[in-house]
Design an enzyme around this catalytic site. Structure first.
Site, PDB file in Angstrom:
ATOM      1  N   SER A  48       1.117  -0.887  -0.242  1.00  0.00           N
ATOM      2  CA  SER A  48       0.205  -0.279  -0.176  1.00  0.00           C
ATOM      3  C   SER A  48       1.115   1.947  -0.329  1.00  0.00           C
ATOM      4  O   SER A  48       1.491   1.568  -1.055  1.00  0.00           O
ATOM      5  CB  SER A  48      -1.112  -0.158   1.081  1.00  0.00           C
ATOM      6  N   HIS A  88       2.469  14.957   4.966  1.00  0.00           N
ATOM      7  CA  HIS A  88       2.661  15.816   4.820  1.00  0.00           C
ATOM      8  C   HIS A  88       3.114  17.303   5.871  1.00  0.00           C
ATOM      9  O   HIS A  88       2.770  16.614   6.821  1.00  0.00           O
ATOM     10  CB  HIS A  88       1.244  16.608   4.286  1.00  0.00           C
ATOM     11  N   CYS A 126      -1.458  -4.129   4.010  1.00  0.00           N
ATOM     12  CA  CYS A 126      -1.355  -5.004   3.778  1.00  0.00           C
ATOM     13  C   CYS A 126      -0.685  -6.358   4.506  1.00  0.00           C
ATOM     14  O   CYS A 126       0.206  -6.207   3.955  1.00  0.00           O
ATOM     15  CB  CYS A 126      -2.478  -5.253   2.600  1.00  0.00           C
TER      16      CYS A 126
END
Length: 133
Positions: free
Chosen positions: A72, A77, A92
């Site tokens: 994934s 930020h 995952c």
């Protein structure tokens, strides 16, 4: 085998999603080294890095970035004017996202943090809901 299983049956959750808020954090301006830290965080979790993409907002305005993983992603930020970083780690399979969080914690050295952990794709809960409907 996916570690999120019950008695070797199908996974109880397909992935683990960590949402981390780092307050009073440091190193929120340096885009290039942070990209390498995202890579190291992924490797620490035993994840497979497909690509790291970073964007520097310039003039000491922070950066945003994402490590795209086979499992994934890890994203960040930063708001250096607020000494704040928003971090998202979703993995995952057998990847261990808490190990990624530790690498990021050591690098950005937050004074305070808030971490929420979500189980994504909770298959056991879904199966129970389907049988009781």
């Amino acid at each position: 085998m996916n570690k999120l299983t019950v008695d070797g049956m199908r996974p109880t959750a397909l992935g683990k999603h960590l949402i981390a808020d780092f307050y009073d954090a440091s190193r929120l301006f340096e885009c290039a080294p942070a990209g390498e830290i995202l890579r190291q965080a992924a490797l620490a979790a035993k994840a497979t890095v497909l690509e790291v993409n970073m964007h520097d907002f310039g003039d000491r305005c922070g950066f945003t970035g994402v490590a795209v993983l086979a499992e994934s992603h890890i994203s960040i930020h930063t708001w250096p004017e607020n000494d704040y970083a928003a971090i998202d780690i979703f993995m995952c399979g057998d990847a261990e996202p808490m190990r990624s969080l530790e690498v990021l914690r050591q690098y950005f050295t937050p004074g305070r943090e808030q971490v929420d952990i979500l189980q994504r794709g909770n298959m056991a809960q879904f199966a129970l809901a389907a049988t009781s409907a």
